[in-house]
Design a protein around this motif. Structure first.
Motif, short mmCIF file in Angstrom:
data_model
loop_
_atom_site.label_atom_id
_atom_site.label_comp_id
_atom_site.label_asym_id
_atom_site.label_seq_id
_atom_site.Cartn_x
_atom_site.Cartn_y
_atom_site.Cartn_z
N TYR A 292 0.63 -1.11 -0.12
CA TYR A 292 0.17 -0.02 -0.04
C TYR A 292 0.77 1.14 0.13
CZ TYR A 292 -3.68 -3.24 0.91
OH TYR A 292 -4.82 -4.37 1.26
N ASP A 293 1.19 1.84 -1.16
CA ASP A 293 1.91 3.10 -1.15
C ASP A 293 1.24 4.33 -1.94
OD1 ASP A 293 1.45 2.18 -3.91
OD2 ASP A 293 3.54 1.78 -4.54
N VAL A 294 0.11 4.24 -2.07
CA VAL A 294 -0.79 5.35 -2.45
C VAL A 294 -0.69 6.35 -1.53
CG1 VAL A 294 -2.93 6.00 -3.32
CG2 VAL A 294 -2.08 3.66 -4.15
N TYR A 295 -1.18 6.33 -0.17
CA TYR A 295 -1.20 7.23 0.97
C TYR A 295 -0.09 7.84 0.95
CZ TYR A 295 -2.78 9.35 5.15
OH TYR A 295 -3.49 10.16 6.13
N GLN A 296 0.02 9.40 1.17
CA GLN A 296 1.34 10.03 1.15
C GLN A 296 2.35 9.75 -0.21
OE1 GLN A 296 2.27 9.98 5.31
NE2 GLN A 296 0.96 11.23 5.74
N GLY A 297 2.09 8.94 -0.92
CA GLY A 297 2.94 8.63 -1.86
C GLY A 297 4.10 7.80 -1.61
N ASN A 298 3.81 7.26 -0.45
CA ASN A 298 5.18 6.33 0.09
C ASN A 298 4.79 5.42 0.76
OD1 ASN A 298 4.90 7.22 3.05
ND2 ASN A 298 5.78 9.21 1.87
N ILE A 299 5.51 4.47 1.53
CA ILE A 299 5.16 3.07 2.30
C ILE A 299 5.41 3.51 3.86
CG2 ILE A 299 4.98 1.63 0.50
CD1 ILE A 299 7.62 0.55 1.52
N ASP A 300 5.85 4.65 4.17
CA ASP A 300 6.21 4.87 5.56
C ASP A 300 5.15 4.72 6.86
OD1 ASP A 300 8.56 5.83 4.36
OD2 ASP A 300 8.15 7.97 4.92
N LEU A 301 3.93 4.98 6.49
CA LEU A 301 2.89 4.58 7.47
C LEU A 301 2.54 3.23 7.29
CD1 LEU A 301 0.98 5.62 9.75
CD2 LEU A 301 -0.63 5.95 7.99
N THR A 302 2.61 2.65 6.18
CA THR A 302 2.38 1.28 6.02
C THR A 302 3.40 0.42 6.69
OG1 THR A 302 1.30 1.54 3.76
CG2 THR A 302 2.40 -0.62 4.47
N LEU A 303 4.68 0.78 6.71
CA LEU A 303 5.61 -0.04 7.22
C LEU A 303 5.36 0.23 8.97
CD1 LEU A 303 8.79 0.75 5.20
CD2 LEU A 303 7.75 -1.51 5.72
N LYS A 304 5.32 1.59 9.15
CA LYS A 304 5.19 1.91 10.67
C LYS A 304 3.95 1.12 11.37
CE LYS A 304 7.09 6.40 10.45
NZ LYS A 304 7.03 7.94 10.53
N GLU A 305 2.88 1.18 10.64
CA GLU A 305 1.82 0.28 11.30
C GLU A 305 1.55 -1.15 10.93
OE1 GLU A 305 -0.31 1.06 13.81
OE2 GLU A 305 -0.16 3.17 13.98
N SER A 306 2.36 -1.46 9.88
CA SER A 306 2.26 -2.92 9.75
C SER A 306 1.02 -3.36 9.03
CB SER A 306 2.71 -4.03 10.60
OG SER A 306 2.64 -5.35 10.10
N ILE A 307 0.74 -2.18 8.16
CA ILE A 307 -0.45 -2.29 7.24
C ILE A 307 -0.36 -3.65 6.16
CG2 ILE A 307 -2.29 -1.15 5.93
CD1 ILE A 307 -1.16 1.28 7.09
N GLN A 308 -0.63 -4.54 6.30
CA GLN A 308 -0.51 -5.86 5.72
C GLN A 308 0.84 -5.77 4.91
OE1 GLN A 308 -3.77 -6.09 2.99
NE2 GLN A 308 -5.33 -5.94 4.67
N LEU A 309 1.78 -5.49 5.70
CA LEU A 309 3.24 -5.47 5.04
C LEU A 309 4.18 -5.49 6.60
CD1 LEU A 309 5.44 -5.38 2.97
CD2 LEU A 309 5.46 -2.77 3.45
N PRO A 310 4.77 -6.50 6.88
CA PRO A 310 4.95 -7.69 6.01
C PRO A 310 3.82 -8.71 5.99
CG PRO A 310 6.20 -8.04 8.15
CD PRO A 310 5.81 -6.59 8.15
N SER A 311 3.90 -9.23 4.75
CA SER A 311 2.70 -10.40 4.69
C SER A 311 3.33 -11.59 4.10
CB SER A 311 1.57 -9.70 3.93
OG SER A 311 1.94 -9.50 2.73
N HIS A 312 2.90 -12.67 4.50
CA HIS A 312 3.66 -13.92 3.58
C HIS A 312 2.57 -14.70 3.20
CE1 HIS A 312 6.91 -14.00 7.30
NE2 HIS A 312 6.67 -12.83 6.52
N ASP A 313 2.89 -15.50 2.34
CA ASP A 313 2.30 -16.43 1.44
C ASP A 313 1.11 -17.38 2.35
OD1 ASP A 313 1.27 -18.68 -0.13
OD2 ASP A 313 3.04 -18.75 -1.36
N PRO A 314 -0.23 -17.33 2.18
CA PRO A 314 -1.19 -18.10 2.81
C PRO A 314 -1.20 -19.43 2.76
CG PRO A 314 -2.21 -16.68 1.11
CD PRO A 314 -0.66 -16.28 1.16
N SER A 315 -0.88 -19.76 1.59
CA SER A 315 -1.07 -21.20 1.28
C SER A 315 -0.03 -22.32 2.02
CB SER A 315 -0.80 -21.60 -0.16
OG SER A 315 0.53 -21.36 -0.68
N THR A 316 1.25 -21.56 2.54
CA THR A 316 1.91 -22.40 3.28
C THR A 316 1.33 -22.74 4.67
OG1 THR A 316 3.00 -20.29 4.19
CG2 THR A 316 4.15 -20.92 2.18
#
Length: 473
Positions: A67-91
């Motif tokens: 999710y890199d649309v908000y504020q044009g970067n992934i800073d908040l995505t990384l800080k709040e762990s907004i589905q990042l990191p995310s791992h393969d569900p089938s495993t």
């Protein structure tokens, strides 16, 4: 006059192989354990808990990209762990299947970034290992970041993604249903025949997006085709879903609007030649419950103090492909045509919505309907919602993990059972049979029928002649 029994509620847990899934920010709660998502014991423990609560399934979401649309970067995505990191569900599936006997597993896989053969092989293998408890949530992707990750310049046009999905699915049908006859495997040690060669057939596919030739490597599994889930709500998405899906996730709003959507979907399924009641419709919800209504409200207030509405806004920005940070809190968000989730974006056409409105809706960080109260109160609310709208069940998101699932099982499920609206034991059989009570395989009315392999005539010419003479005599 025969009285129609009350509909039994279908219930899935809704989760993702990550920290922050729907209700963002709650990973900071002292009792939340979602930071353990990369530990196998976290998932096997969840699976055992859900089976104790007689949940129909665990539905695992997934995305490709960030999710890199908000504020044009992934800073908040990384800080709040907004589905990042995310791992393969089938495993996760094999391990959870090993500690359960009845729980189903619905796994999201984005077909835009898969090859049909490798995907079909993986899910056929999982259907074997789970003894017929696997489902596939069909998605086509909506993130430009995902397209860039896999060497595309940008996201494909919305409708073109569904054209590709049609061909992807038809090729998977050929693999799952058209390569091996049902009785091809005989495991005859005395004759040294594991599989009868005459009952295995090569697939020949030359299409717009895919080309494939050869024999599928996996023998027929319990369900052959996994249970098919889909969430398309655009015009093109609905056409695809009502043709192929067995269960659909629909966007939740006011009950009257949900009812209208349910009626539209069932009518469209009927026009596709399908039994509209054989399409299960599910709504995503969040529930906060406790011994009393007052204690539930206290728990809500506690949860809100840890939640992040802004993280929810960042998630929402990527869903619609618009950077919502550019608007003032009280400024109406204009409709802009984008290539992301069309059904979510459409609401800005007909409603005046501001970032403040969204933040109020996202007070727990997520945009799903929120039900708060004692077990009895929640049971009443859910039954009323289901009966008013005509849906079949719910996808229950987590708030504080695993506390929220334990609370639901402790307080709500006994109330639903007492009212005859929730099972008291599992039915036997595959996930498909549990949901529809109509066997393990897709019905003959489903589009898959045209791809099913038919028994081949393997008699020699002399055998055919002998049969003809015998018949004439």
């Amino acid at each position: 006059m025969t009285q129609i029994p009350d509909k039994e509620i279908i219930l899935n847990a809704f989760d993702m192989n990550c920290v922050g899934h729907i209700n963002h920010g709650l990973w900071t709660h002292p009792r939340d354990e979602s930071h353990r998502f990369n530990e196998l014991s976290y998932w096997t423990g969840l699976a055992k808990t859900l089976e104790q609560g007689l949940f129909d399934g665990l539905f695992i979401a997934d995305i490709t990209g960030v999710y890199d649309v908000y504020q044009g970067n992934i800073d908040l995505t990384l800080k709040e762990s907004i589905q990042l990191p995310s791992h393969d569900p089938s495993t996760l599936v094999s391990a959870m299947a090993a500690v359960t006997q009845n729980l189903g597993f619905g796994v999201t896989v984005n077909l835009s970034y898969e090859t049909p053969y490798q995907f079909a092989r993986r899910f056929a293998s999982l259907d074997h290992l789970t003894q017929g408890r696997i489902g596939w949530n069909i998605v086509t992707g909506y993130l430009d970041s995902a397209a860039r990750l896999i060497d595309q310049t940008g996201l494909q046009d919305h409708d073109l993604r569904y054209e590709q999905a049609e061909e992807f699915l038809s090729l998977c049908y050929k693999f799952w249903e058209g390569s091996w006859e049902h009785d091809a495997v005989i495991k005859d040690k005395s004759q040294r025949i594991f599989t009868q060669p005459s009952k295995v057939h090569a697939i020949h596919h030359q299409g717009q997006f895919y080309h494939s030739q050869g024999v599928f490597q996996v023998s027929p599994s319990v369900q052959r085709t996994p249970v098919l889930f889909q969430a398309g709500a655009s015009t093109r998405g609905l056409s695809f879903a009502t043709q192929h899906a067995e269960a659909m996730f629909i966007g939740a709003d006011q009950p009257a609007k949900v009812k209208q959507q349910v009626e539209q979907i069932r009518a469209q399924a009927r026009s596709q030649g399908r039994d509209p009641n054989q399409l299960k419709l599910l709504v995503g919800i969040s529930v906060i419950t406790a011994e009393t209504d007052e204690l539930a409200q206290q728990k809500l207030a506690e949860y809100i103090s840890y939640a992040s509405p802004e993280a929810g806004l960042a998630h929402f920005s990527s869903s619609i492909g618009i950077d919502l940070s550019q608007f003032a809190d009280d400024e109406a968000i204009p409709y802009q045509k984008t290539n992301s989730i069309a059904s979510v974006n459409q609401r800005f056409k007909s409603q005046k919505i501001t970032p403040n409105d969204l933040k109020a809706q996202l007070k727990l960080g997520g945009r799903y309907p929120l039900f708060v109260g004692s077990g009895a109160s929640i049971a009443t609310q859910l039954i009323q919602y289901l009966d008013e709208t005509g849906i079949d069940g719910f996808n229950l998101t987590r708030t504080v993990a695993p506390e929220s699932h334990h609370d639901f099982i402790r307080y709500v499920i006994p109330e639903l059972q007492q009212r005859g609206r929730y099972k008291t034991a599992y039915r036997q059989g595959s996930l498909r049979h549990k949901l529809f009570q109509n066997g393990d395989l897709l019905p003959h009315t489903h589009p898959v029928e045209q791809y099913r392999c038919q028994p081949q005539d393997t008699k020699t010419a002399s055998e055919k002649a002998a049969t003809k003479v015998s018949t004439l005599a």
